[in-house]
Each structure stands twice: as C-alpha cells, then as structure tokens.
Write an enzyme that holds these catalytic residues in place. Structure first.
Site, PDB file in Angstrom:
ATOM      1  N   GLY A   1       0.567  -4.957   0.793  1.00 40.27           N
ATOM      2  CA  GLY A   1      -0.629  -4.995  -0.049  1.00 40.27           C
ATOM      3  C   GLY A   1      -0.368  -5.623  -1.409  1.00 40.27           C
TER       4      GLY A   1
ATOM      5  N   GLU B   1       4.629  -5.056   6.927  1.00 41.96           N
ATOM      6  CA  GLU B   1       3.907  -3.951   7.581  1.00 41.96           C
ATOM      7  C   GLU B   1       4.342  -3.759   9.023  1.00 41.96           C
ATOM      8  OE1 GLU B   1       2.495  -6.471   5.885  1.00 41.96           O
ATOM      9  OE2 GLU B   1       0.893  -5.754   4.591  1.00 41.96           O
TER      10      GLU B   1
ATOM     11  N   ALA C   1       0.860  -1.178   0.000  1.00 41.30           N
ATOM     12  CA  ALA C   1       0.000   0.000   0.000  1.00 41.30           C
ATOM     13  C   ALA C   1       0.900   1.232   0.000  1.00 41.30           C
ATOM     14  CB  ALA C   1      -0.889  -0.024   1.229  1.00 41.30           C
TER      15      ALA C   1
ATOM     16  N   GLU D   1      -0.674  -9.227  -0.822  1.00 41.60           N
ATOM     17  CA  GLU D   1      -2.101  -9.471  -0.547  1.00 41.60           C
ATOM     18  C   GLU D   1      -2.923  -9.414  -1.835  1.00 41.60           C
ATOM     19  OE1 GLU D   1      -1.853  -6.352   2.411  1.00 41.60           O
ATOM     20  OE2 GLU D   1      -2.489  -7.754   3.956  1.00 41.60           O
TER      21      GLU D   1
END
Ligand code: CAA
Length: 258
Positions: free
Chosen positions: A109, A132, A65, A112
C-alpha cells in the site's frame, strides 16, 4: 485539524504531509488513510495552498497496509466495508498537485499510495515493491493497475508475482519515478518542485492534471479531444491573458487563479 498519524505543515504555498507511525514503518491503518483523505481535502479547500508534498520517514515512506489490522479480517469484513475504497477515492480526488517524496521502503500500500500521487521523487535509498503475494493476498490499493501502467506488464508481473523490490535507480529507469536525488536532498528537491508548481495558475495546474490523468482512462482520440477542450477553455481565464502578456512584456506573470 489535529491528526494522530500525520504531521502537517504549511510553508508559503506548500503543504507537507508526513506519514507518522514510526513504530510500524508508517504502515497504513484505517486511521491514517482516513486522516490523509481529510488532510488532502483540507489542502484542496485552502486557497493559500497550491501544491502538496507527501512524505514519510528516512527509513520508510510506508511499508504497506497495516498487516496487524488486517490479520483477523474475513472476506465478509473487507467486502462489506469495501476496505480501502472510500479513502483511496478521497485521496485520488485531490485536485491540487501532489508530489510523493519517497525515502526508504515504499511497499504494498505504500508503493500504491506513492503511485496515487502525481509524480514521485525518490531518494537514492528508496525501495519499491508489491510484496502482498508473500502474505497470501495481492495488491489491493491499485498496484496491479497503476504499477502496470507505469512500468509495463513485464516488470509489473515480476514485482507482483515474486514480491521482489526495485531500487531507486531501477524505478527511474522503468518510469516509476520522475527523478532520483541523494537522500539528504530529498525534501529540499521535492519542496522546490512544489514551490515551482505553486507559481503557476491553479486553474491551468488543475486542468493539466486532469488531462494527464485522462490518458489512463480513455482512448487517444477521446483524450486528445478532452485536452483540446481544456486547453481552449483556459483561454477564458484572466490568467491566460496575464501569462501571455507577461511573456511578451518580458516579466514574471502574476496569476490570480481567475
Ligand atoms: N504492517 C504492520 N506493521 C508493520 C508493517 C506493516 N505493513 N511493516 C512493518 N511493520 C512493523 C513491524 O511489525 C515492526 O513492528 P514491531 O517492532 O512491533 O515488531 C516494525 O514495523 C519494524 O519492522 P521490521 O522489524 O520488520 O523492520 P525491518 O527493517 O526488519 O524490515 C520491512 C522492514 C522489509 C519493510 C519489513 O517490515 C516488511 O517486510 N514489512 C511488511 C511489508 C509488506 O508486506 N507490505 C505489504 C502489506 S499488505 C498491503 O499493503 C495490501 C495492499 O496492497 C493494500
């Protein structure tokens, strides 16, 4: 539709979506996630497209992200907007098969997102991770759940708590990726798999995808019942008649998605 963070190409039955934020190693910002959900919805609605390949650049599928975009957000901001939820649901609602073709970093992300696809073909340069924890947070786009389901508790805990990366070979051993190929062959292999998928009946493809995904959502008895009913339901299709007739007549089937 024109996209600012994606390059979308259609060749025959396959749509290739390339994440395209090279300056940020394809970090997933809100524009990219929303454009990706839109592009996948369009692919689902386009009858010519039968399978999708999602990829990034040679260096990064996606490095997570977008940390710049998240850095000044408070709990109230992300809770009230339910950060990532709507676009992630949109991406996962895609009914046609999606192959992630991963080269380089698939982190946070990015890992993911690859795991939201139906399966991952990895270049031998791929690196997967959920780092993260190094940012004072934790996975937020499904990593704690999908990584655990894919590789088991021991490896998932190791990756999520230490933030270490897994190379392609380890990812294949652990069951995170379906195959590893030389980086130079990645798109060729992923596209060939998508073309092969596209030769099947879309009805059976979508039903099979739903049934495999059901395995993660339900008990064995319920999953087996769901599978049986879907299997039996496909006997109502013209494509079942064609598929079995073609086998018996020793010819290729001509599926019509009916
Ligand atoms: N967000 C925003 N920008 C990012 C980014 C990210 N996740 N990852 C890389 N970039 C940017 C860098 O800031 C840099 O930009 P500038 O040139 O403007 O400084 C550019 O991409 C190139 O990155 P690096 O110079 O760091 O490249 P590198 O080769 O030295 O390192 C890397 C590559 C190891 C992937 C490193 O960039 C990195 O660690 N990135 C962050 C990985 C990460 O922590 N991901 C998790 C994000 S949080 C998350 O994803 C939450 C969730 O679960 C939903």
């Amino acid at each position: 539709m024109a996209y600012t963070t994606l390059v979308v190409e259609v060749d025959g039955t396959v749509q290739t979506i390339r994440l395209n934020r090279p300056d940020a190693l394809n970090a997933l910002n809100s524009t990219l996630l929303s454009e990706l959900a839109d592009a996948l919805r369009e692919a689902d609605q386009n009858p010519k497209i039968r399978a999708i390949v999602l990829t990034g650049s040679e260096k990064a599928f996606a490095a997570g992200a977008d940390i710049k975009e998240m850095s000044d957000k408070s709990f109230a901001d992300v809770f009230s907007s339910d950060l990532f939820a709507r676009d992630a649901q949109g991406i996962c609602a895609t009914r046609k098969p999606i192959i992630a073709a991963v080269s380089g970093y698939a982190l946070g992300g990015g890992c993911e997102l690859a795991m939201m696809c139906d399966f991952i073909i990895a270049a031998d340069t791929a690196k997967f991770g959920q780092p993260e924890i190094n940012l004072g947070v934790m996975p937020g786009l499904g990593g704690s759940q999908r990584l655990t389901l894919a590789v088991g508790k021991a490896k998932a805990m190791d990756m999520v708590l230490t933030g270490r990366f897994m190379d392609a070979e380890e990812a294949e051993r652990a069951g995170l990726v379906s195959r590893v190929v030389p980086a130079k062959n990645l798109m060729q292999e992923a596209t060939a798999a998508a073309v092969k998928i596209g030769e099947k009946s879309l009805l059976s493809l979508m039903a099979a995808k739903e049934a495999v995904n059901r395995a993660f959502e339900t008990t064995l008895a319920e999953g087996l019942l769901f599978e049986r009913r879907s299997f039996q339901g496909l006997f109502a299709t013209e494509d079942k008649v064609e598929g079995m007739a073609a086998f018996l007549e020793k010819r290729q089937p001509q599926f019509r998605d009916k």
